[in-house]
Design a protein around this motif. Structure first.
Motif, PDB file in Angstrom:
ATOM      1  N   LEU A   1       0.993  -1.063   0.273  1.00  0.00           N
ATOM      2  CA  LEU A   1      -0.354  -0.061  -0.115  1.00  0.00           C
ATOM      3  C   LEU A   1       0.891   1.356   0.093  1.00  0.00           C
ATOM      4  N   GLN A   2       1.695   1.140   0.632  1.00  0.00           N
ATOM      5  CA  GLN A   2       2.658   3.002   0.652  1.00  0.00           C
ATOM      6  C   GLN A   2       3.552   2.353  -0.231  1.00  0.00           C
ATOM      7  N   PRO A   3       3.920   1.558  -0.548  1.00  0.00           N
ATOM      8  CA  PRO A   3       3.802   2.153  -2.285  1.00  0.00           C
ATOM      9  C   PRO A   3       3.753   2.789  -3.577  1.00  0.00           C
ATOM     10  N   LEU A   4       2.316   1.901  -3.218  1.00  0.00           N
ATOM     11  CA  LEU A   4       1.476   2.661  -4.328  1.00  0.00           C
ATOM     12  C   LEU A   4       1.445   3.888  -3.597  1.00  0.00           C
ATOM     13  N   LEU A   5       1.031   4.521  -2.213  1.00  0.00           N
ATOM     14  CA  LEU A   5       1.428   5.927  -2.416  1.00  0.00           C
ATOM     15  C   LEU A   5       1.579   7.030  -2.958  1.00  0.00           C
ATOM     16  N   ASP A   6       3.187   6.206  -2.424  1.00  0.00           N
ATOM     17  CA  ASP A   6       4.279   7.237  -3.216  1.00  0.00           C
ATOM     18  C   ASP A   6       4.454   7.140  -4.200  1.00  0.00           C
ATOM     19  N   TYR A   7       4.145   5.949  -5.294  1.00  0.00           N
ATOM     20  CA  TYR A   7       4.313   6.411  -6.452  1.00  0.00           C
ATOM     21  C   TYR A   7       3.097   7.475  -6.832  1.00  0.00           C
ATOM     22  N   LEU A   8       2.298   7.022  -6.841  1.00  0.00           N
ATOM     23  CA  LEU A   8       1.153   8.118  -7.006  1.00  0.00           C
ATOM     24  C   LEU A   8       1.055   9.446  -6.375  1.00  0.00           C
ATOM     25  N   GLU A   9       2.223   9.465  -4.832  1.00  0.00           N
ATOM     26  CA  GLU A   9       2.575  11.116  -4.578  1.00  0.00           C
ATOM     27  C   GLU A   9       3.723  11.592  -5.656  1.00  0.00           C
ATOM     28  N   LEU A  10       4.506  10.810  -5.867  1.00  0.00           N
ATOM     29  CA  LEU A  10       5.518  11.188  -6.978  1.00  0.00           C
ATOM     30  C   LEU A  10       5.125  11.852  -8.548  1.00  0.00           C
ATOM     31  N   LYS A  11       3.912  11.037  -8.802  1.00  0.00           N
ATOM     32  CA  LYS A  11       3.786  11.003  -9.282  1.00  0.00           C
ATOM     33  C   LYS A  11       2.140  12.212 -10.115  1.00  0.00           C
ATOM     34  N   ASN A  12       2.118  13.482  -9.509  1.00  0.00           N
ATOM     35  CA  ASN A  12       1.926  14.360  -9.043  1.00  0.00           C
ATOM     36  C   ASN A  12      -0.032  14.284  -8.676  1.00  0.00           C
ATOM     37  N   THR A  13       0.008  13.339  -8.256  1.00  0.00           N
ATOM     38  CA  THR A  13      -1.338  12.821  -7.271  1.00  0.00           C
ATOM     39  C   THR A  13      -2.142  13.730  -6.381  1.00  0.00           C
ATOM     40  N   LYS A  14      -3.626  14.402  -6.578  1.00  0.00           N
ATOM     41  CA  LYS A  14      -4.234  14.677  -5.548  1.00  0.00           C
ATOM     42  C   LYS A  14      -4.938  14.327  -5.048  1.00  0.00           C
ATOM     43  N   SER A  15      -5.440  13.260  -5.839  1.00  0.00           N
ATOM     44  CA  SER A  15      -6.706  12.511  -4.738  1.00  0.00           C
ATOM     45  C   SER A  15      -6.542  11.214  -4.766  1.00  0.00           C
ATOM     46  N   PHE A  16      -6.638   9.771  -4.023  1.00  0.00           N
ATOM     47  CA  PHE A  16      -6.799   8.307  -5.237  1.00  0.00           C
ATOM     48  C   PHE A  16      -7.669   7.510  -4.639  1.00  0.00           C
ATOM     49  N   ILE A  17      -8.573   7.158  -4.866  1.00  0.00           N
ATOM     50  CA  ILE A  17      -9.839   6.007  -4.663  1.00  0.00           C
ATOM     51  C   ILE A  17      -9.761   4.631  -4.710  1.00  0.00           C
ATOM     52  N   ILE A  18      -9.515   3.224  -3.777  1.00  0.00           N
ATOM     53  CA  ILE A  18     -10.620   2.179  -4.169  1.00  0.00           C
ATOM     54  C   ILE A  18     -11.488   2.063  -3.387  1.00  0.00           C
ATOM     55  N   LEU A  19     -12.358   1.272  -4.199  1.00  0.00           N
ATOM     56  CA  LEU A  19     -13.607   1.176  -3.963  1.00  0.00           C
ATOM     57  C   LEU A  19     -13.576  -0.341  -4.381  1.00  0.00           C
ATOM     58  N   HIS A  20     -14.662  -1.329  -2.995  1.00  0.00           N
ATOM     59  CA  HIS A  20     -14.173  -2.305  -3.520  1.00  0.00           C
ATOM     60  C   HIS A  20     -15.890  -2.790  -2.906  1.00  0.00           C
ATOM     61  N   ASN A  21     -16.468  -3.491  -4.286  1.00  0.00           N
ATOM     62  CA  ASN A  21     -18.315  -3.646  -3.918  1.00  0.00           C
ATOM     63  C   ASN A  21     -18.907  -2.326  -3.350  1.00  0.00           C
ATOM     64  N   GLY A  22     -18.544  -1.120  -3.600  1.00  0.00           N
ATOM     65  CA  GLY A  22     -18.798   0.554  -3.124  1.00  0.00           C
ATOM     66  C   GLY A  22     -17.803   0.823  -1.653  1.00  0.00           C
ATOM     67  N   LYS A  23     -17.550  -0.226  -1.144  1.00  0.00           N
ATOM     68  CA  LYS A  23     -17.081   0.194   0.369  1.00  0.00           C
ATOM     69  C   LYS A  23     -15.775   1.365  -0.043  1.00  0.00           C
ATOM     70  N   ILE A  24     -15.446   1.958   0.768  1.00  0.00           N
ATOM     71  CA  ILE A  24     -13.482   2.394   0.858  1.00  0.00           C
ATOM     72  C   ILE A  24     -13.247   1.966   0.771  1.00  0.00           C
ATOM     73  N   VAL A  25     -11.342   1.115   0.260  1.00  0.00           N
ATOM     74  CA  VAL A  25     -10.794   0.685   1.470  1.00  0.00           C
ATOM     75  C   VAL A  25      -9.583   1.363   0.715  1.00  0.00           C
ATOM     76  N   VAL A  26     -10.062   2.535   0.863  1.00  0.00           N
ATOM     77  CA  VAL A  26      -7.904   3.314   0.275  1.00  0.00           C
ATOM     78  C   VAL A  26      -8.644   4.809  -0.679  1.00  0.00           C
TER      79      VAL A  26
END
Length: 357
Positions: free
Chosen positions: A59-84
């Motif tokens: 999880l943290q490597p994914l978030l670090d990559y997103l931050e490196l790539k100029n991301t402002k927000s990121f959400i993962i839903l599983h069957n409608g519920k928030i996971v990240v």
């Protein structure tokens, strides 16, 4: 290390757990119903990474990559519920951001709603609704262009003349249906809906879609085009409705048959394009501003059944029915400015797979 915005119900949610150690939630409860957040409430139920049997260590490597790539927000839903759910820099859960061309799919959805209400038929010619002379094409050629052509990006109008969609800039280059080209002429579908409904586009959109899903946001004029702005959870609400086959709670917002057509190949020129939805898992694809056909699937690292709303500078809605996932990314361009697909899509899916597989 930056703080992870990660929701959990179970005390052991921070314990690293692989799929070999614990079966996935899909295996444990394959008939689990889709969760929908209530309208007018900030409450949104959650699941933990560990609860799903995903790899917590990724999880943290994914978030670090997103931050490196100029991301402002990121959400993962599983069957409608928030996971990240993660926000970067000064961007927050209430910050608005533009959807860019990912918002084309809002026009698709509202066009489908207008059709199910009997206001339009997408197989009818555009001029049936907004009159003739909306292009500079010869009348016989203009009258070949249907609403479905606009949704499928095969109007035959010249896409090399810029964003202006005034009649003088909408010029004939090929008969409708014979040439696929990514073109802002799709916004004429908003005029079609407005004329057919007797309302402004914004009013009809708000009443029939935005408010029913509890979304925030508004259309803002940008160079003659309407661009949708909202917070990230509003984009997630829309993606969830699409994942749920057009339903929101017990209401059928968008006809399932129309949605199925919108998320399958709409013409034989670009197999990876539906009604403004990009489709994975096909044998070839075309991209904006080129007539070249690329061999292979759109995003190799993504599941073959994934379909996506892709916007300029890497605004993303990914929907993956087989994995019960809706994934949202908003931000600045990950690398170079782009119109839809970019190298970032495939790299990001590599990181998502490390987390979820």
């Amino acid at each position: 290390m930056k703080k992870i915005v990660l929701f959990t119900f179970l005390a052991f949610s921070l314990v690293s757990c692989s799929n070999d150690e614990e079966p996935s939630l899909d295996d444990q409860n394959p008939t689990e119903t889709i969760y929908f957040p209530n309208n007018g409430s900030d409450v949104w139920e959650t699941k933990s990474v560990s609860e799903l049997g995903w790899n917590q260590n990724k999880l943290q490597p994914l978030l670090d990559y997103l931050e490196l790539k100029n991301t402002k927000s990121f959400i993962i839903l599983h069957n409608g519920k928030i996971v990240v759910e993660q926000y970067f820099g000064n961007h927050t859960a209430t910050s608005p951001w533009y959807w860019a061309s990912a918002g084309k799919t809002l026009t698709t959805a509202v066009s489908g709603i207008a059709e199910q209400e009997g206001l339009i038929n997408i197989n009818n010619k555009v001029s049936d609704y907004i009159g003739t002379g909306w292009t500079s094409a010869p009348l016989v050629k203009e009258n070949m262009i249907t609403c479905k052509n606009l949704l499928s990006m095969n109007s035959g109008l010249d896409d090399t003349l810029g964003d202006d969609v005034s009649p003088s800039n909408l010029q004939y280059i090929a008969d409708a249906g014979l040439r696929w080209a990514y073109h802002n002429v799709y916004v004429k579908m908003q005029d079609v809906v407005a004329q057919a409904s007797g309302q402004s586009w914004s009013n009809y959109f708000n009443t029939k879609l935005r408010d029913k899903l509890g979304m925030s946001g508004l259309w803002i004029q940008d160079g003659g085009l309407s661009v949708y702005w909202s917070n990230t959870r509003s984009m997630a609400r829309f993606g969830l409705m699409i994942y749920a086959d057009g339903k929101w709670h017990s209401s059928q917002i968008l006809n399932e048959n129309f949605l199925n057509a919108a998320t399958t190949t709409s013409q034989n020129l670009n197999l990876s394009y539906g009604y403004m939805w990009w489709l994975n898992g096909k044998t070839s694809y075309r991209l904006p501003q080129t007539q070249f056909q690329f061999t292979g699937t759109l995003i190799p690292n993504a599941p073959s059944d994934m379909y996506a709303a892709l916007g300029k500078n890497d605004q993303k809605i990914y929907v993956v029915p087989s994995k019960k996932l809706v994934i949202i990314r908003m931000g600045d361009s990950a690398d170079n400015s782009n119109f839809a697909l970019s190298d970032f899509d495939n790299a990001l899916w590599g990181k998502i797979n490390e987390l979820t597989n």
